[in-house]
Design a protein around this motif. Structure first.
Motif, short mmCIF file in Angstrom:
data_model
loop_
_atom_site.label_atom_id
_atom_site.label_comp_id
_atom_site.label_asym_id
_atom_site.label_seq_id
_atom_site.Cartn_x
_atom_site.Cartn_y
_atom_site.Cartn_z
N PRO A 289 7.51 15.52 -9.54
CA PRO A 289 7.52 14.19 -10.15
C PRO A 289 6.13 13.59 -10.08
CG PRO A 289 8.46 14.06 -7.95
CD PRO A 289 8.13 15.51 -8.21
N VAL A 290 5.64 13.13 -11.22
CA VAL A 290 4.29 12.58 -11.28
C VAL A 290 4.33 11.09 -10.91
CG1 VAL A 290 4.38 12.05 -13.75
CG2 VAL A 290 2.19 12.47 -12.66
N ASP A 291 3.38 10.69 -10.12
CA ASP A 291 3.24 9.28 -9.77
C ASP A 291 2.85 8.50 -11.03
OD1 ASP A 291 1.15 7.01 -8.84
OD2 ASP A 291 2.67 7.33 -7.27
N LEU A 292 3.48 7.38 -11.26
CA LEU A 292 3.23 6.61 -12.48
C LEU A 292 1.76 6.23 -12.62
CD1 LEU A 292 4.30 5.32 -15.02
CD2 LEU A 292 4.93 3.30 -13.67
N SER A 293 1.09 5.89 -11.54
CA SER A 293 -0.32 5.52 -11.63
C SER A 293 -1.18 6.72 -12.03
CB SER A 293 -0.82 4.91 -10.32
OG SER A 293 -0.77 5.85 -9.28
N VAL A 294 -0.81 7.92 -11.60
CA VAL A 294 -1.54 9.13 -11.99
C VAL A 294 -1.33 9.39 -13.48
CG1 VAL A 294 -1.67 11.64 -11.70
CG2 VAL A 294 -1.46 10.15 -9.69
N LEU A 295 -0.10 9.24 -13.95
CA LEU A 295 0.18 9.42 -15.37
C LEU A 295 -0.59 8.41 -16.21
CD1 LEU A 295 1.68 10.72 -17.73
CD2 LEU A 295 3.61 9.21 -17.22
N GLU A 296 -0.56 7.15 -15.81
CA GLU A 296 -1.28 6.11 -16.55
C GLU A 296 -2.77 6.39 -16.59
OE1 GLU A 296 0.02 2.68 -14.35
OE2 GLU A 296 1.59 2.22 -15.83
N ASP A 297 -3.34 6.80 -15.45
CA ASP A 297 -4.76 7.11 -15.38
C ASP A 297 -5.11 8.28 -16.29
OD1 ASP A 297 -7.46 6.82 -14.21
OD2 ASP A 297 -6.99 8.80 -13.35
N THR A 298 -4.27 9.31 -16.27
CA THR A 298 -4.50 10.47 -17.13
C THR A 298 -4.43 10.09 -18.60
OG1 THR A 298 -3.60 11.95 -15.44
CG2 THR A 298 -3.71 12.80 -17.69
#
Length: 77
Positions: free
Chosen positions: A58-67
Motif C-alpha cells: 500500500p502506497v502512502d498517500l503523500s508519496v503518491l501525491e509527491d510522485t
C-alpha cells in the motif's frame, strides 16, 4: 499519466507497458507502476518494461501525491 497495476489477469502490467510504449503517439505518457510487487528485481523489470516510476502498495498517500506532482513537471519527449 497512467497508474498501472502489474498483477493483472490476462495481459500483465509489464505487457501493457510494452504495448503502450510501442505506440509512438503515446511517447509523452508517463507510466507509474502501482503494485504489490516491490522487490528490487520487480523494480528493475518494471523499468525495463517501460515504466517511469514504481510504487509499492500500500502506497502512502503523500508519496503518491509527491510522485504525481513530480511526474507532472517532468519534461516530455
Amino acid at each position: 499519466m497512467v497508474l498501472l497495476d502489474i498483477g493483472l489477469p490476462g495481459m500483465n502490467g509489464y505487457e501493457v507497458a510494452r504495448a503502450l510504449r510501442a505506440h509512438p503517439e503515446l511517447g509523452g505518457v508517463r507510466l507509474i507502476a502501482l503494485t504489490g510487487w516491490g522487490a528490487e528485481q520487480d523494480r528493475r523489470r518494471a523499468m525495463a518494461a517501460g515504466f517511469d516510476h514504481h510504487l509499492t502498495k500500500p502506497v502512502d498517500l503523500s508519496v503518491l501525491e509527491d510522485t504525481l506532482r513530480r511526474v507532472a513537471l517532468e519534461p516530455r519527449p
